[in-house]
Motif scaffolding. Structure first.
Motif, PDB file in Angstrom:
ATOM      1  N   GLU A   1       0.725  -0.899   0.034  1.00  0.00           N
ATOM      2  CA  GLU A   1       0.071  -0.660  -0.032  1.00  0.00           C
ATOM      3  C   GLU A   1       0.524   1.459  -0.174  1.00  0.00           C
ATOM      4  OE1 GLU A   1      -3.520  -0.226  -0.228  1.00  0.00           O
ATOM      5  OE2 GLU A   1      -4.061  -2.206  -0.001  1.00  0.00           O
ATOM      6  N   LEU A   2       0.850   2.132  -1.133  1.00  0.00           N
ATOM      7  CA  LEU A   2       1.306   3.570  -1.129  1.00  0.00           C
ATOM      8  C   LEU A   2       0.216   4.656  -1.379  1.00  0.00           C
ATOM      9  CD1 LEU A   2       3.808   1.635  -3.610  1.00  0.00           C
ATOM     10  CD2 LEU A   2       4.426   2.274  -1.082  1.00  0.00           C
ATOM     11  N   HIS A   3       1.260   5.859  -1.634  1.00  0.00           N
ATOM     12  CA  HIS A   3       0.027   7.029  -1.242  1.00  0.00           C
ATOM     13  C   HIS A   3       0.704   7.994  -2.862  1.00  0.00           C
ATOM     14  CE1 HIS A   3      -1.728   5.614   2.069  1.00  0.00           C
ATOM     15  NE2 HIS A   3      -2.898   6.793   1.533  1.00  0.00           N
ATOM     16  N   LEU A   4      -0.009   8.567  -3.864  1.00  0.00           N
ATOM     17  CA  LEU A   4       0.524   9.062  -4.803  1.00  0.00           C
ATOM     18  C   LEU A   4      -0.088  10.793  -4.402  1.00  0.00           C
ATOM     19  CD1 LEU A   4       0.279   6.601  -7.860  1.00  0.00           C
ATOM     20  CD2 LEU A   4       1.443   6.839  -6.127  1.00  0.00           C
ATOM     21  N   GLU A   5       1.200  11.499  -5.135  1.00  0.00           N
ATOM     22  CA  GLU A   5       0.942  12.901  -4.850  1.00  0.00           C
ATOM     23  C   GLU A   5       0.397  13.228  -5.774  1.00  0.00           C
ATOM     24  OE1 GLU A   5       2.971  15.569  -1.732  1.00  0.00           O
ATOM     25  OE2 GLU A   5       3.663  16.582  -3.927  1.00  0.00           O
ATOM     26  N   VAL A   6      -0.916  13.961  -5.449  1.00  0.00           N
ATOM     27  CA  VAL A   6      -1.626  14.220  -7.228  1.00  0.00           C
ATOM     28  C   VAL A   6      -2.780  15.528  -6.638  1.00  0.00           C
ATOM     29  CG1 VAL A   6      -3.523  14.246  -8.955  1.00  0.00           C
ATOM     30  CG2 VAL A   6      -2.150  11.824  -8.510  1.00  0.00           C
ATOM     31  N   ARG A   7      -2.269  16.699  -7.107  1.00  0.00           N
ATOM     32  CA  ARG A   7      -3.330  18.183  -7.086  1.00  0.00           C
ATOM     33  C   ARG A   7      -3.286  18.386  -5.731  1.00  0.00           C
ATOM     34  NH1 ARG A   7      -8.051  17.555 -10.746  1.00  0.00           N
ATOM     35  NH2 ARG A   7      -7.089  17.178 -12.853  1.00  0.00           N
ATOM     36  N   ASP A   8      -1.437  17.916  -5.313  1.00  0.00           N
ATOM     37  CA  ASP A   8      -1.512  18.349  -3.540  1.00  0.00           C
ATOM     38  C   ASP A   8      -2.751  17.668  -2.222  1.00  0.00           C
ATOM     39  OD1 ASP A   8       0.388  20.192  -4.127  1.00  0.00           O
ATOM     40  OD2 ASP A   8      -1.925  21.774  -4.241  1.00  0.00           O
ATOM     41  N   LYS A   9      -3.088  15.882  -3.440  1.00  0.00           N
ATOM     42  CA  LYS A   9      -3.685  15.324  -2.497  1.00  0.00           C
ATOM     43  C   LYS A   9      -2.938  13.816  -2.690  1.00  0.00           C
ATOM     44  CE  LYS A   9      -8.492  16.888  -3.725  1.00  0.00           C
ATOM     45  NZ  LYS A   9      -9.448  17.005  -4.352  1.00  0.00           N
TER      46      LYS A   9
END
Length: 376
Positions: free
Chosen positions: A346-354
């Motif tokens: 499980e990871l997170h991607l930074e897209v449009r400051d989210k």
């Protein structure tokens, strides 16, 4: 920079079928030094049609080269990690041009045509590739650039039935096989391959006859035109890397998940640029990052350059991304630190400051449907 004050960037070249595409309603954009059709009816419609029927793509910007001479195979084996000398006539093989440090100059397809060894290289790299080949191939080998030939790609589950109807015999080809055929008295070099993950063909024809062949193909109700937009979303779903994005000079075959291109028969003997560093990475597992597939929740896609996080730690970067029409959610390919590359991570991607949640998943995202030898 240049010391020539009069230097100006050259305008994009035109494809042999430029006016033909415009006449069929193409929206044209600059790509790889050419004006290319990005879409006709619409990217999603063209994507879905390719998955279910057959679409015609113009890929004439690609470089079509030939290496000929008695020592052609030996000379190419100095530059490619593939086994070329034992390549059967009519067989195709994926390979890589590597630097001495093992970085990827380009990825390409090599085919034994019988008369010569044919190379199809990426359009954006072809002039650099040609310069690299000319520099390192011996003088007794001839390098030819077929710059007067067009290249059309007919892709999709109905492609074989369509093409067999006008070029009898092509249906006998299996995936990564090629041969010489005739259509209306004109020679065609037809390869059963493509860049969409679907069954399909790439057809090399002299540019003077390309419009007539394109007319004959789109006259079939099963065929529609498709542009760069659909080609990109299809290849992304198929998990196929794009040079200049997922592959660069700073990328090596092992990190990129392309170890299969390092021929097993040559791993010990080597003899090609990049052999030693490639083997060190392969044998020691010594790569800091790996190319992975990422499935995102929601509908907001992550594009190239988006940062990948594990908690607060930056662990990678997206190299290709977009919304998957077939799956109904966004997908991406990224290079992430090896310890975070396991499927299910499980990871997170930074897209449009989210921060968008994502999960590492196996590639390809959508199963390939190539027509392999012996398959039903």
């Amino acid at each position: 920079m240049t010391d020539n004050d009069d230097f100006e960037e050259q305008p994009p070249e035109k494809l042999p079928l430029d006016s033909w595409h415009r006449g069929h309603g193409a929206r044209m954009v600059p790509f790889a030094g050419y004006e290319m059709p990005i879409q006709y009816e619409g990217i999603k419609a063209e994507h879905d049609w390719t998955r279910n029927h057959a679409s015609l793509f113009d890929v004439s910007h690609m470089g079509q080269l030939a290496v000929s001479g008695e020592n052609a195979a030996h000379e190419l084996e100095k530059l490619l990690p593939a086994s070329i000398a034992n390549l059967p006539e009519g067989q195709m093989r994926y390979s890589l041009l590597l630097t001495e440090a093992g970085g990827i100059i380009d990825d390409l397809i090599v085919t034994n045509t019988g008369a010569h060894l044919a190379l199809v290289v990426n359009g954006a790299c072809k002039w650099d590739d040609i310069a690299h080949l000319r520099e390192h191939l011996d003088d007794d080998v001839t390098l030819t650039h077929f710059d007067d030939f067009a290249l059309l790609a007919l892709q999709g589950p109905e492609a074989a039935a369509v093409l067999e109807g006008i070029v009898p015999g092509v249906g006998e080809l299996s995936f990564m096989r090629a041969g010489l055929f005739k259509w209306n008295g004109h020679h065609l070099w037809v390869s059963r391959a493509g860049y969409t993950g679907e069954d399909g063909f790439e057809i090399s024809i002299h540019q003077g006859h390309a419009a007539a062949l394109a007319d004959a193909l789109v006259a079939d109700d099963r065929v529609k035109l498709a542009g760069l937009g659909a080609r990109d979303s299809l290849r992304l779903e198929a998990g196929l890397p794009l040079y200049g994005h997922d592959l660069t000079l700073d990328t090596d075959p092992v990190s990129a998940g392309l170890s299969f291109a390092l021929a097993k028969s040559r791993r010990a003997t080597g003899g090609y640029f990049g052999h030693a560093p490639s083997m060190a990475r392969l044998e020691d597992g010594g790569v800091a990052q790996k190319r992975v597939g990422l499935a995102l929740e929601g509908r907001l896609p992550a594009r190239e350059g988006a940062k990948v996080y594990s908690g607060d730690a930056l662990v990678g970067t997206v190299t290709s991304g977009g919304f998957s029409p077939t799956l109904g959610h966004p997908v991406a390919m990224a290079f992430v630190e090896t310890e975070h590359a396991e499927s299910g991570t499980e990871l997170h991607l930074e897209v449009r400051d989210k921060r968008l949640p994502a999960r590492v998943v196996p590639l390809p995202f959508v199963p390939h449907r190539y027509h392999r030898k012996g398959a039903l």
